[in-house]
Design a protein around this motif. Structure first.
Motif, PDB file in Angstrom:
ATOM      1  N   LEU A  58       1.191   4.306  -2.857  1.00  0.00           N
ATOM      2  CA  LEU A  58       1.132   5.733  -2.564  1.00  0.00           C
ATOM      3  C   LEU A  58       2.365   6.456  -3.101  1.00  0.00           C
ATOM      4  O   LEU A  58       2.265   7.584  -3.604  1.00  0.00           O
ATOM      5  CB  LEU A  58       1.016   5.969  -1.057  1.00  0.00           C
ATOM      6  CG  LEU A  58      -0.350   5.839  -0.405  1.00  0.00           C
ATOM      7  CD1 LEU A  58      -0.248   6.185   1.079  1.00  0.00           C
ATOM      8  CD2 LEU A  58      -1.365   6.753  -1.085  1.00  0.00           C
ATOM      9  N   GLY A 110       0.812  -1.211   0.000  1.00  0.00           N
ATOM     10  CA  GLY A 110       0.000   0.000   0.000  1.00  0.00           C
ATOM     11  C   GLY A 110       0.844   1.259   0.000  1.00  0.00           C
ATOM     12  O   GLY A 110       0.533   2.237  -0.692  1.00  0.00           O
ATOM     13  N   ASP A 159      -5.881  -0.914   5.276  1.00  0.00           N
ATOM     14  CA  ASP A 159      -6.580  -0.115   4.275  1.00  0.00           C
ATOM     15  C   ASP A 159      -6.982   1.243   4.846  1.00  0.00           C
ATOM     16  O   ASP A 159      -6.866   2.278   4.161  1.00  0.00           O
ATOM     17  CB  ASP A 159      -7.834  -0.851   3.784  1.00  0.00           C
ATOM     18  CG  ASP A 159      -7.507  -2.120   3.006  1.00  0.00           C
ATOM     19  OD1 ASP A 159      -6.383  -2.218   2.465  1.00  0.00           O
ATOM     20  OD2 ASP A 159      -8.373  -3.009   2.954  1.00  0.00           O
ATOM     21  N   PHE A 160      -7.466   1.258   6.082  1.00  0.00           N
ATOM     22  CA  PHE A 160      -7.858   2.508   6.741  1.00  0.00           C
ATOM     23  C   PHE A 160      -6.653   3.440   6.852  1.00  0.00           C
ATOM     24  O   PHE A 160      -6.742   4.643   6.578  1.00  0.00           O
ATOM     25  CB  PHE A 160      -8.420   2.184   8.129  1.00  0.00           C
ATOM     26  CG  PHE A 160      -9.011   3.366   8.858  1.00  0.00           C
ATOM     27  CD1 PHE A 160     -10.373   3.604   8.817  1.00  0.00           C
ATOM     28  CD2 PHE A 160      -8.209   4.230   9.588  1.00  0.00           C
ATOM     29  CE1 PHE A 160     -10.931   4.702   9.488  1.00  0.00           C
ATOM     30  CE2 PHE A 160      -8.750   5.315  10.269  1.00  0.00           C
ATOM     31  CZ  PHE A 160     -10.117   5.548  10.213  1.00  0.00           C
ATOM     32  N   HIS A 164      -7.625  12.497  10.557  1.00  0.00           N
ATOM     33  CA  HIS A 164      -8.229  11.345   9.885  1.00  0.00           C
ATOM     34  C   HIS A 164      -8.231  10.097  10.779  1.00  0.00           C
ATOM     35  O   HIS A 164      -8.347   8.977  10.281  1.00  0.00           O
ATOM     36  CB  HIS A 164      -7.495  11.063   8.574  1.00  0.00           C
ATOM     37  CG  HIS A 164      -7.703  12.125   7.538  1.00  0.00           C
ATOM     38  ND1 HIS A 164      -8.931  12.353   6.931  1.00  0.00           N
ATOM     39  CD2 HIS A 164      -6.848  13.049   7.013  1.00  0.00           C
ATOM     40  CE1 HIS A 164      -8.813  13.357   6.072  1.00  0.00           C
ATOM     41  NE2 HIS A 164      -7.568  13.795   6.098  1.00  0.00           N
ATOM     42  N   GLY A 200      -2.930   8.823   2.449  1.00  0.00           N
ATOM     43  CA  GLY A 200      -3.136   9.464   1.157  1.00  0.00           C
ATOM     44  C   GLY A 200      -3.864  10.796   1.296  1.00  0.00           C
ATOM     45  O   GLY A 200      -3.463  11.810   0.699  1.00  0.00           O
ATOM     46  N   LYS A 201      -4.935  10.825   2.071  1.00  0.00           N
ATOM     47  CA  LYS A 201      -5.687  12.066   2.300  1.00  0.00           C
ATOM     48  C   LYS A 201      -4.817  13.118   2.993  1.00  0.00           C
ATOM     49  O   LYS A 201      -4.870  14.305   2.661  1.00  0.00           O
ATOM     50  CB  LYS A 201      -6.930  11.780   3.157  1.00  0.00           C
ATOM     51  CG  LYS A 201      -8.010  11.000   2.458  1.00  0.00           C
ATOM     52  CD  LYS A 201      -9.164  10.732   3.415  1.00  0.00           C
ATOM     53  CE  LYS A 201     -10.295   9.968   2.742  1.00  0.00           C
ATOM     54  NZ  LYS A 201     -11.397   9.649   3.712  1.00  0.00           N
ATOM     55  N   GLU A 212      -5.524   4.835   3.332  1.00  0.00           N
ATOM     56  CA  GLU A 212      -6.454   5.878   2.893  1.00  0.00           C
ATOM     57  C   GLU A 212      -6.209   7.174   3.663  1.00  0.00           C
ATOM     58  O   GLU A 212      -6.186   8.271   3.078  1.00  0.00           O
ATOM     59  CB  GLU A 212      -7.901   5.413   3.090  1.00  0.00           C
ATOM     60  CG  GLU A 212      -8.925   6.432   2.613  1.00  0.00           C
ATOM     61  CD  GLU A 212     -10.347   5.941   2.781  1.00  0.00           C
ATOM     62  OE1 GLU A 212     -11.271   6.729   2.477  1.00  0.00           O
ATOM     63  OE2 GLU A 212     -10.552   4.799   3.219  1.00  0.00           O
ATOM     64  N   ALA A 213      -5.990   7.066   4.970  1.00  0.00           N
ATOM     65  CA  ALA A 213      -5.739   8.262   5.792  1.00  0.00           C
ATOM     66  C   ALA A 213      -4.426   8.933   5.410  1.00  0.00           C
ATOM     67  O   ALA A 213      -4.340  10.178   5.359  1.00  0.00           O
ATOM     68  CB  ALA A 213      -5.730   7.886   7.267  1.00  0.00           C
TER      69      ALA A 213
END
Length: 444
Positions: free
Chosen positions: A357, A353, A430-431, A402, A437-438, A434-435
């Motif tokens: 990114l 992951g 996954d959480f 986040h 990346g944001k 995603e955090a």
């Protein structure tokens, strides 16, 4: 020129900066600062009041749930029921110092010894990693009949007087004492493509300098994943040569496993085992009791015997039945829940992951580590020679928004230090991704 940053400043609340007077925890924060004073260390620009935790999650007083990617102390998961039960049950029956025989204490020591090479026949328990490293240094200096210590330049080994002297990352002002030499951590920036030879050469040069200064060489002590330096784990086996160099110089090798130990790297129970090296002393701490204050060393018996001829060692609260029951439960959980394998599998998924990114955001300049102990370097322009502690600090606080907790490492604070509990699930990876990346996009 990029400035080095003390480790405790990398993600710290600034008690000299402006404070939110209308914050729900402003009164609690004021009490903390009055009670603890200048020694108070809190995370985040706006500190969090925590009230409970379970598994990989922590809950704040306002009801917010945070995914914990920072705390390697509750290594098998926050408030693990089997560990809590073992601790409470033993405390309800007996808790006393180690000057009495107790079955659980010896059972635990036998189980713990079984994870080490055969020559590390003695275990001495302490209450903290600082105490463990302090004792390790004293034993090494007695064995080598010398005082000089070699460490890495952003290492952290604890906070007693002796180990603060060998913890460059804890020093805010001044320089290391004359008997301590810090060398660059084992990365490509310092040593090019031949990390093993370069790192060994640095140890050799430091040993010569210590002898020239009249201190001799007592030990090379390294956190075997070099966590505070920014996480350096590969290639496997790279510091075998450095260990050979320190022994030829008359010193001993101390493997500080306080952070990488107890299955965290996935492919080995101990960080040193990934490199097929044989330590003279191993120090342990944080994850040993999953939050219960216990630590210790594993040591060659002849070295411990020589040390005890001079001063000996006793610790009132270490090696108690409650500590042993707690530590035994942690070993049981690691085995029964197959957490070492989970560290390897989930760690690989996490790295995938992060690499994805990195393909999307060039500011991720490097990804290092093993298992569930990873370091991610950030730089403003993607140039690994231009690290950005400011960007890391901004990302850390954005991730908090986040609902992810994470810390920093490295000489310049340029590394996101990733070390979640070993019970991490793929959905939680996954959480996190995603955090992150944001958060990177928010800090663009």
């Amino acid at each position: 020129m990029t400035k080095a940053r003390p480790i405790l400043d990398m993600n710290a609340f600034d008690n000299h900066g402006p404070q939110k007077k209308d914050s729900p925890q402003s009164d609690l924060l004021g009490r903390r600062l009055r009670n603890v004073g200048a020694a108070s260390v809190l995370f985040y620009r706006d500190p969090i009041e925590m009230v409970s935790a379970s598994g990989c999650w922590m809950t704040a007083a306002d009801g917010t749930n945070y995914l914990d990617f920072y705390n390697n102390v509750p290594s098998v998961g926050h408030c693990h029921p089997k560990v809590v039960s073992a601790m409470a049950n033993q405390a309800a029956r007996l808790n006393i110092n180690s000057r009495y025989l107790h079955q659980t204490v010896e059972t635990y020591l036998d189980r713990l010894k079984a994870t080490f090479p055969d020559h590390l026949e003695n275990i001495v328990l302490t209450c903290s990693g600082s105490e463990a490293n302090d004792l390790a240094i004293r034993i090494a200096q007695r064995a080598a009949k010398a005082r000089g210590i070699i460490v890495t330049e952003s290492a952290y080994h604890g906070n007693t007087a002796a180990v603060t002297e060998i913890s460059p990352s804890a020093v805010k002002r001044g320089v290391l004492p004359d008997h301590v030499i810090a060398i660059a951590p084992p990365g490509k920036h310092a040593y090019g493509d031949n990390i093993a030879a370069g790192f060994a050469d640095a140890v050799h040069s430091a040993a010569i300098t210590l002898k020239e200064r009249g201190h001799g060489v007592a030990a090379l002590i390294v956190d075997s994943i070099f966590s505070s330096d920014g996480v350096f784990s590969n290639p496997k086996g790279f510091f075998r040569l450095a260990v050979a160099v320190i022994r030829r110089a008359g010193g001993v090798f101390i493997a500080d496993e306080v952070q990488p130990g107890f299955a965290r790297t996935g492919d080995a129970f101990w960080g040193f085992a990934r490199h097929d090296v044989v330590p003279d002393i191993v120090s342990m701490g944080k994850p040993m009791g999953n939050g219960f204050p216990m630590a210790g060393i594993a040591v060659r018996p002849e070295m411990l015997a020589a040390f005890c001829e001079d001063v000996g060692y006793f610790n009132t609260f270490a090696a108690s039945p409650v500590a042993a029951a707690t530590g035994l439960a942690v070993l049981d959980v690691i085995r029964d829940e197959n957490l070492q394998n989970n560290a390897a599998v989930c760690g690989a998924y996490l790295r995938e992951g992060l690499q994805h990114l990195a393909e999307l955001d060039g500011r991720i300049s490097d990804i290092r580590g093993a298992g569930l102990f990873l370091g991610v370097d950030l730089s403003e322009d993607g140039d690994p020679t231009r690290p950005s502690g400011q960007l890391v600090g901004d990302v850390i606080n954005a991730m908090r928004r986040h609902r992810v907790l994470i810390g920093a490492a490295g000489k310049y604070g340029q590394t996101l230090k990733i070390r979640p509990p070993l019970c991490l699930k793929r959905s939680e990876v996954d959480f996190f991704i995603e955090a992150l990346g944001k958060s990177l996009r928010a800090c663009g």
